[in-house]
Write a protein that holds these residues in place. Structure first.
Motif, PDB file in Angstrom:
ATOM      1  N   LYS A  57     -38.148  49.341   6.627  1.00  0.00           N
ATOM      2  CA  LYS A  57     -37.198  48.236   6.410  1.00  0.00           C
ATOM      3  C   LYS A  57     -37.520  47.044   7.315  1.00  0.00           C
ATOM      4  O   LYS A  57     -37.646  45.911   6.849  1.00  0.00           O
ATOM      5  CB  LYS A  57     -35.752  48.709   6.686  1.00  0.00           C
ATOM      6  CG  LYS A  57     -35.313  49.877   5.818  1.00  0.00           C
ATOM      7  CD  LYS A  57     -33.935  50.385   6.215  1.00  0.00           C
ATOM      8  CE  LYS A  57     -33.864  51.059   7.578  1.00  0.00           C
ATOM      9  NZ  LYS A  57     -34.661  52.306   7.711  1.00  0.00           N
ATOM     10  N   THR A  58     -37.640  47.339   8.607  1.00  0.00           N
ATOM     11  CA  THR A  58     -37.887  46.257   9.573  1.00  0.00           C
ATOM     12  C   THR A  58     -39.254  45.619   9.306  1.00  0.00           C
ATOM     13  O   THR A  58     -39.390  44.386   9.339  1.00  0.00           O
ATOM     14  CB  THR A  58     -37.809  46.808  11.009  1.00  0.00           C
ATOM     15  OG1 THR A  58     -36.580  47.527  11.152  1.00  0.00           O
ATOM     16  CG2 THR A  58     -37.861  45.692  12.036  1.00  0.00           C
ATOM     17  N   SER A  59     -40.244  46.436   8.985  1.00  0.00           N
ATOM     18  CA  SER A  59     -41.585  45.901   8.705  1.00  0.00           C
ATOM     19  C   SER A  59     -41.555  44.955   7.502  1.00  0.00           C
ATOM     20  O   SER A  59     -42.236  43.925   7.499  1.00  0.00           O
ATOM     21  CB  SER A  59     -42.569  47.039   8.422  1.00  0.00           C
ATOM     22  OG  SER A  59     -42.663  47.897   9.530  1.00  0.00           O
ATOM     23  N   VAL A  71     -42.803  47.051  15.618  1.00  0.00           N
ATOM     24  CA  VAL A  71     -41.519  46.419  15.270  1.00  0.00           C
ATOM     25  C   VAL A  71     -40.384  47.064  16.068  1.00  0.00           C
ATOM     26  O   VAL A  71     -40.469  48.230  16.428  1.00  0.00           O
ATOM     27  CB  VAL A  71     -41.191  46.536  13.753  1.00  0.00           C
ATOM     28  CG1 VAL A  71     -42.136  45.711  12.916  1.00  0.00           C
ATOM     29  CG2 VAL A  71     -41.163  47.979  13.292  1.00  0.00           C
ATOM     30  N   PRO A  72     -39.331  46.285  16.339  1.00  0.00           N
ATOM     31  CA  PRO A  72     -38.144  46.897  16.951  1.00  0.00           C
ATOM     32  C   PRO A  72     -37.458  47.779  15.911  1.00  0.00           C
ATOM     33  O   PRO A  72     -37.841  47.748  14.740  1.00  0.00           O
ATOM     34  CB  PRO A  72     -37.271  45.682  17.295  1.00  0.00           C
ATOM     35  CG  PRO A  72     -37.677  44.634  16.309  1.00  0.00           C
ATOM     36  CD  PRO A  72     -39.130  44.876  16.004  1.00  0.00           C
ATOM     37  N   TYR A  73     -36.450  48.535  16.310  1.00  0.00           N
ATOM     38  CA  TYR A  73     -35.705  49.322  15.332  1.00  0.00           C
ATOM     39  C   TYR A  73     -35.056  48.407  14.304  1.00  0.00           C
ATOM     40  O   TYR A  73     -35.038  48.688  13.113  1.00  0.00           O
ATOM     41  CB  TYR A  73     -34.609  50.152  16.017  1.00  0.00           C
ATOM     42  CG  TYR A  73     -35.121  51.441  16.594  1.00  0.00           C
ATOM     43  CD1 TYR A  73     -35.696  52.414  15.765  1.00  0.00           C
ATOM     44  CD2 TYR A  73     -35.030  51.707  17.960  1.00  0.00           C
ATOM     45  CE1 TYR A  73     -36.170  53.597  16.286  1.00  0.00           C
ATOM     46  CE2 TYR A  73     -35.496  52.902  18.497  1.00  0.00           C
ATOM     47  CZ  TYR A  73     -36.065  53.841  17.643  1.00  0.00           C
ATOM     48  OH  TYR A  73     -36.532  55.012  18.159  1.00  0.00           O
ATOM     49  N   ARG A  74     -34.496  47.336  14.836  1.00  0.00           N
ATOM     50  CA  ARG A  74     -33.710  46.487  13.952  1.00  0.00           C
ATOM     51  C   ARG A  74     -34.115  45.026  14.128  1.00  0.00           C
ATOM     52  O   ARG A  74     -34.139  44.522  15.252  1.00  0.00           O
ATOM     53  CB  ARG A  74     -32.230  46.670  14.286  1.00  0.00           C
ATOM     54  CG  ARG A  74     -31.317  45.926  13.357  1.00  0.00           C
ATOM     55  CD  ARG A  74     -29.879  46.415  13.433  1.00  0.00           C
ATOM     56  NE  ARG A  74     -29.090  45.718  12.449  1.00  0.00           N
ATOM     57  CZ  ARG A  74     -28.168  44.800  12.742  1.00  0.00           C
ATOM     58  NH1 ARG A  74     -27.901  44.520  13.999  1.00  0.00           N
ATOM     59  NH2 ARG A  74     -27.509  44.193  11.767  1.00  0.00           N
ATOM     60  N   ALA A  75     -34.411  44.351  13.015  1.00  0.00           N
ATOM     61  CA  ALA A  75     -34.739  42.930  13.067  1.00  0.00           C
ATOM     62  C   ALA A  75     -33.453  42.133  13.246  1.00  0.00           C
ATOM     63  O   ALA A  75     -32.395  42.538  12.760  1.00  0.00           O
ATOM     64  CB  ALA A  75     -35.439  42.516  11.781  1.00  0.00           C
ATOM     65  N   VAL A 129     -30.426  41.063   6.292  1.00  0.00           N
ATOM     66  CA  VAL A 129     -29.838  41.892   7.338  1.00  0.00           C
ATOM     67  C   VAL A 129     -30.486  43.270   7.342  1.00  0.00           C
ATOM     68  O   VAL A 129     -30.562  43.937   6.317  1.00  0.00           O
ATOM     69  CB  VAL A 129     -28.309  42.033   7.103  1.00  0.00           C
ATOM     70  CG1 VAL A 129     -27.659  42.842   8.216  1.00  0.00           C
ATOM     71  CG2 VAL A 129     -27.655  40.660   6.982  1.00  0.00           C
ATOM     72  N   ASP A 130     -30.945  43.667   8.514  1.00  0.00           N
ATOM     73  CA  ASP A 130     -31.607  44.964   8.690  1.00  0.00           C
ATOM     74  C   ASP A 130     -30.571  45.999   9.116  1.00  0.00           C
ATOM     75  O   ASP A 130     -29.488  45.656   9.614  1.00  0.00           O
ATOM     76  CB  ASP A 130     -32.663  44.806   9.805  1.00  0.00           C
ATOM     77  CG  ASP A 130     -33.690  45.941   9.828  1.00  0.00           C
ATOM     78  OD1 ASP A 130     -33.661  46.808   8.934  1.00  0.00           O
ATOM     79  OD2 ASP A 130     -34.529  45.936  10.745  1.00  0.00           O
ATOM     80  N   TYR A 131     -30.901  47.272   8.892  1.00  0.00           N
ATOM     81  CA  TYR A 131     -30.039  48.344   9.375  1.00  0.00           C
ATOM     82  C   TYR A 131     -30.917  49.389  10.047  1.00  0.00           C
ATOM     83  O   TYR A 131     -32.011  49.680   9.568  1.00  0.00           O
ATOM     84  CB  TYR A 131     -29.263  48.996   8.221  1.00  0.00           C
ATOM     85  CG  TYR A 131     -28.682  50.343   8.575  1.00  0.00           C
ATOM     86  CD1 TYR A 131     -27.621  50.444   9.469  1.00  0.00           C
ATOM     87  CD2 TYR A 131     -29.230  51.526   8.071  1.00  0.00           C
ATOM     88  CE1 TYR A 131     -27.109  51.684   9.836  1.00  0.00           C
ATOM     89  CE2 TYR A 131     -28.716  52.765   8.424  1.00  0.00           C
ATOM     90  CZ  TYR A 131     -27.663  52.836   9.310  1.00  0.00           C
ATOM     91  OH  TYR A 131     -27.167  54.061   9.676  1.00  0.00           O
ATOM     92  N   SER A 132     -30.450  49.915  11.161  1.00  0.00           N
ATOM     93  CA  SER A 132     -31.155  51.029  11.788  1.00  0.00           C
ATOM     94  C   SER A 132     -30.162  52.058  12.299  1.00  0.00           C
ATOM     95  O   SER A 132     -29.274  51.747  13.090  1.00  0.00           O
ATOM     96  CB  SER A 132     -32.027  50.528  12.941  1.00  0.00           C
ATOM     97  OG  SER A 132     -32.694  51.647  13.508  1.00  0.00           O
ATOM     98  N   GLU A 133     -30.339  53.269  11.800  1.00  0.00           N
ATOM     99  CA  GLU A 133     -29.495  54.373  12.228  1.00  0.00           C
ATOM    100  C   GLU A 133     -29.567  54.569  13.750  1.00  0.00           C
ATOM    101  O   GLU A 133     -28.602  54.974  14.370  1.00  0.00           O
ATOM    102  CB  GLU A 133     -30.015  55.630  11.515  1.00  0.00           C
ATOM    103  CG  GLU A 133     -29.101  56.821  11.521  1.00  0.00           C
ATOM    104  CD  GLU A 133     -29.809  58.031  10.892  1.00  0.00           C
ATOM    105  OE1 GLU A 133     -29.847  58.089   9.650  1.00  0.00           O
ATOM    106  OE2 GLU A 133     -30.324  58.875  11.641  1.00  0.00           O
TER     107      GLU A 133
HETATM  108 MG    MG Z   1     -36.019  49.418  11.506  1.00  0.00          MG
END
Ligand code: MG
Ligand code: GTP
Length: 172
Positions: free
Chosen positions: A17-19, A33-37, A56-60
């Motif tokens: 997702k972030t990529s 990449v970070p977990y969340r952009a 909008v990014d999401y990271s568990e």
């Molecule tokens: Mg991510």
């Protein structure tokens, strides 16, 4: 006319997702990449439909379920990202929640560079089952394949909805 479009990406961890977001912004595949952009806003004049678009990014790893539900409820369209080389990622855990909110969904099969065969056969039954799914697209952040297309489809799903989600009285 809508004043803007809010696109949320969800999916199992590590599907890319972030990529995808970072690749769209920088036009190259980021090594790290970070977990969340950070939330990004694409100005109207550089989007195909001339509407400011928030991605909008999401990271568990960084967000609670509560935060996820809040983001889902604010989204105008949700990209459900899976990894084409990982069957288990096809139906991510927030999937049914997304369906409940009745926003248009786009199925995004990332990492198409890693496989020879298309995942379409596997996702077609999912598409047929959930009328909320507007379209599906296979892409690769790594090969920069179908990246701008996927965000365009998402924008289009909001601005020119088709199918049973479209209800002129309610959506005006
Ligand atoms: Mg991510
Ligand atoms: P979380 O934030 O943990 O939920 O993961 P994520 O979905 O944001 O995935 P992320 O962008 O961090 O990518 C996970 C891993 O997959 C990284 O090692 C990426 O380099 C890799 N990756 C992302 N997109 C692609 C792609 O299109 N092809 C290949 N081969 N690898 C990719």
């Amino acid at each position: 006319m809508r004043k803007d479009v809010r696109i949320l990406l969800v999916g199992e961890p590590k599907v890319g997702k972030t990529s995808l977001i970072m690749t769209l912004v920088s036009e190259e595949f980021p090594a790290v990449v970070p977990y969340r952009a950070e939330e990004i806003t694409i100005p109207a004049d550089v989007t195909p439909e001339r509407v400011p678009t928030h991605i909008v990014d999401y990271s568990e790893a960084e967000q609670t379920d509560e935060q996820l539900y809040q983001e889902i409820s604010k989204a105008n369209v949700i990209c459900i990202v899976y990894s084409v080389n990982n069957k288990k990622s096809y139906l991510c855990s927030p999937f049914t929640v997304c369906v409940c909110f009745r926003v248009p969904l786009i199925l995004v099969g990332n990492k198409s560079d890693l496989v020879e065969h298309s995942s379409m056969e596997t996702v077609l039954p999912i598409m047929n089952k959930y009328t909320e799914i507007e379209t599906c697209v296979e892409c690769s952040a790594k090969n920069l394949k179908n990246i701008s297309e996927l965000f365009y489809y998402a924008q289009k799903a909001v601005l020119h909805p088709t199918g049973p989600l479209y209800c002129p009285e309610k959506k005006e």
